[in-house]
Design a protein around this motif. Structure first.
Motif, PDB file in Angstrom:
ATOM      1  N   LEU A 105      11.613 -10.362   3.147  1.00  0.00           N
ATOM      2  CA  LEU A 105      12.089  -9.902   2.165  1.00  0.00           C
ATOM      3  C   LEU A 105      12.545  -8.359   2.839  1.00  0.00           C
ATOM      4  CD1 LEU A 105       9.507  -8.981  -1.007  1.00  0.00           C
ATOM      5  CD2 LEU A 105      10.845 -11.293  -0.907  1.00  0.00           C
ATOM      6  N   TYR A 106      14.272  -8.125   2.390  1.00  0.00           N
ATOM      7  CA  TYR A 106      14.613  -6.546   3.192  1.00  0.00           C
ATOM      8  C   TYR A 106      14.803  -5.788   2.193  1.00  0.00           C
ATOM      9  CZ  TYR A 106      14.490  -9.505   7.606  1.00  0.00           C
ATOM     10  OH  TYR A 106      14.537 -10.239   8.480  1.00  0.00           O
ATOM     11  N   VAL A 107      14.192  -4.710   1.725  1.00  0.00           N
ATOM     12  CA  VAL A 107      14.594  -3.499   1.638  1.00  0.00           C
ATOM     13  C   VAL A 107      14.936  -2.529   2.139  1.00  0.00           C
ATOM     14  CG1 VAL A 107      13.507  -2.281  -0.396  1.00  0.00           C
ATOM     15  CG2 VAL A 107      12.580  -4.154   0.121  1.00  0.00           C
ATOM     16  N   SER A 108      16.675  -1.724   1.612  1.00  0.00           N
ATOM     17  CA  SER A 108      17.227  -0.449   2.019  1.00  0.00           C
ATOM     18  C   SER A 108      16.803   0.467   1.208  1.00  0.00           C
ATOM     19  CB  SER A 108      18.688  -0.368   1.700  1.00  0.00           C
ATOM     20  OG  SER A 108      18.560  -1.387   0.487  1.00  0.00           O
ATOM     21  N   ASN A 109      16.492   1.389   2.540  1.00  0.00           N
ATOM     22  CA  ASN A 109      15.424   2.442   1.891  1.00  0.00           C
ATOM     23  C   ASN A 109      17.191   3.879   2.213  1.00  0.00           C
ATOM     24  OD1 ASN A 109      13.247   2.218   0.952  1.00  0.00           O
ATOM     25  ND2 ASN A 109      12.986   1.819   2.867  1.00  0.00           N
ATOM     26  N   TYR A 110      17.327   4.236   1.053  1.00  0.00           N
ATOM     27  CA  TYR A 110      18.226   5.717   0.610  1.00  0.00           C
ATOM     28  C   TYR A 110      17.409   6.692   1.384  1.00  0.00           C
ATOM     29  CZ  TYR A 110      21.821   9.647   0.118  1.00  0.00           C
ATOM     30  OH  TYR A 110      22.310  10.061  -0.575  1.00  0.00           O
ATOM     31  N   GLY A 111      16.396   6.610   1.493  1.00  0.00           N
ATOM     32  CA  GLY A 111      15.553   7.449   2.526  1.00  0.00           C
ATOM     33  C   GLY A 111      15.599   7.565   3.660  1.00  0.00           C
ATOM     34  N   GLY A 112      16.122   5.722   4.330  1.00  0.00           N
ATOM     35  CA  GLY A 112      16.069   6.361   6.034  1.00  0.00           C
ATOM     36  C   GLY A 112      15.018   5.046   5.724  1.00  0.00           C
ATOM     37  N   GLY A 113      15.653   3.880   6.975  1.00  0.00           N
ATOM     38  CA  GLY A 113      15.452   2.302   7.134  1.00  0.00           C
ATOM     39  C   GLY A 113      15.422   2.272   6.575  1.00  0.00           C
ATOM     40  N   ILE A 114      15.235   0.258   6.841  1.00  0.00           N
ATOM     41  CA  ILE A 114      14.785  -0.317   5.971  1.00  0.00           C
ATOM     42  C   ILE A 114      13.733  -1.406   6.070  1.00  0.00           C
ATOM     43  CG2 ILE A 114      15.736  -3.534   6.219  1.00  0.00           C
ATOM     44  CD1 ILE A 114      18.238  -0.787   5.549  1.00  0.00           C
ATOM     45  N   THR A 115      13.306  -2.122   5.151  1.00  0.00           N
ATOM     46  CA  THR A 115      12.000  -1.949   5.153  1.00  0.00           C
ATOM     47  C   THR A 115      11.668  -3.548   5.284  1.00  0.00           C
ATOM     48  OG1 THR A 115      11.092  -0.148   4.169  1.00  0.00           O
ATOM     49  CG2 THR A 115       9.526  -1.984   3.916  1.00  0.00           C
ATOM     50  N   LYS A 116      11.105  -4.006   6.184  1.00  0.00           N
ATOM     51  CA  LYS A 116      11.582  -5.651   6.004  1.00  0.00           C
ATOM     52  C   LYS A 116       9.115  -6.099   6.422  1.00  0.00           C
ATOM     53  CE  LYS A 116      11.227  -9.423  10.208  1.00  0.00           C
ATOM     54  NZ  LYS A 116      11.217  -9.599  11.539  1.00  0.00           N
TER      55      LYS A 116
END
Length: 289
Positions: A195-206
């Protein structure tokens, strides 16, 4: 269809929600029209694998396009965040309002039965049947933004205000997959189960299939709602930089696919493999060919 009824109290609350999304995803002021005029845009794009430059064709007249998806027949659906509607655009370029909700649509996804799911940036997920009948599928969420189905048929939802990624079962039961995210606004599942999550607060969570989470994409300025799998690669909108970036097939690479976009927010992939981006700055949807 649900009738759109708004009391003065709701309008004030909606305004506060709009200002919140404005900080994460700036406002578009274009008004929606009946049929989309075409224009050529002087923007730069390259295919994820290769250096060929692409022509970008604009479809204008949307109202803060926040999400884009397609049904199996290739009809396009666009979430108009500013006016609470979902537009349907068929293969002959005819546009109509497919659904209206009492809120601001922020995410779109189809299930295998052809039902469209719409997150409303307050607390609900709506289910819209192929004939347009709208019901509440899940409620009690926390400003749900980007949504996507996983391979198991569960709906993945980014809870923006609670910094969570949750999943919703086919019967509407909600469970938390990951906490402590940084204002999550978009999610996608890779074919390998990651899963990949885009974070407006910074970075991509994998998030690996086993559940371990790492942060990648430190070079993003402001990851936006749009995140898709495109020819096996992970593409993400960088709203703060006006670009679309490619993380590669495993999230370890970083290259620019398109740039000079006006506040890009939404991404969608046509069944035939074409990439579309929605921009708030000019209320448009662009085809990257």
């Amino acid at each position: 269809m649900r009738l759109r009824t708004r009391s003065t109290q709701w309008v004030v609350g909606s305004l506060l929600l709009f200002l919140a999304l404005l900080s994460g995803c700036q406002s578009a002021t274009s008004q929606m029209t009946g049929k989309r005029p075409d224009s050529q845009a002087a923007m730069t794009a390259s295919k994820p694998k290769g250096t060929m430059m692409a022509t970008i064709t604009a479809k204008t007249g949307f109202n803060a396009p926040t999400a884009i998806t397609f049904d199996p027949a290739g009809n396009m659906y666009v979430a108009n965040w500013n006016d609470g509607t979902v537009s349907r655009v068929d293969s002959t370029d005819n546009r109509k309002t497919f659904a209206s909700i009492d809120g601001s649509p922020a995410g779109l996804a189809f299930d295998k039965q052809g039902n469209l799911y719409v997150s409303d940036y307050r607390e609900n997920i709506y289910r819209v049947s192929p004939d347009g009948a709208t019901t509440i599928f899940a409620t009690g969420l926390h400003t749900p933004t980007g949504i996507a189905f996983n391979k198991s048929g569960e709906l993945l939802v980014t809870n923006r205000s609670s910094n969570e990624l949750v999943k919703v079962s086919p019967t509407g039961n909600v469970s938390v997959l990951e906490r402590g995210l940084r204002t999550p606004v978009g999610v996608v599942e890779h074919p390998d189960g990651t899963l990949y999550v885009s974070n407006y607060g910074g970075g991509i969570t994998k998030i690996s299939p086993g559940g371990s989470a790492t942060t990648i994409g430190a070079n993003f300025v402001t990851p936006g709602c749009g995140i898709v799998i495109f020819h096996g690669d992970v593409l993400v909108v960088d709203y703060g930089q006006g670009t679309i970036k490619n993380l590669g097939p495993d999230g370890t690479q970083l290259s620019v696919v398109a740039q000079n976009l006006k506040q890009p927010v939404a991404l969608g992939v046509h069944p035939q493999g074409n990439l579309y981006v929605g921009t708030w700055g000019d209320g448009s949807v662009y085809l990257l060919d």
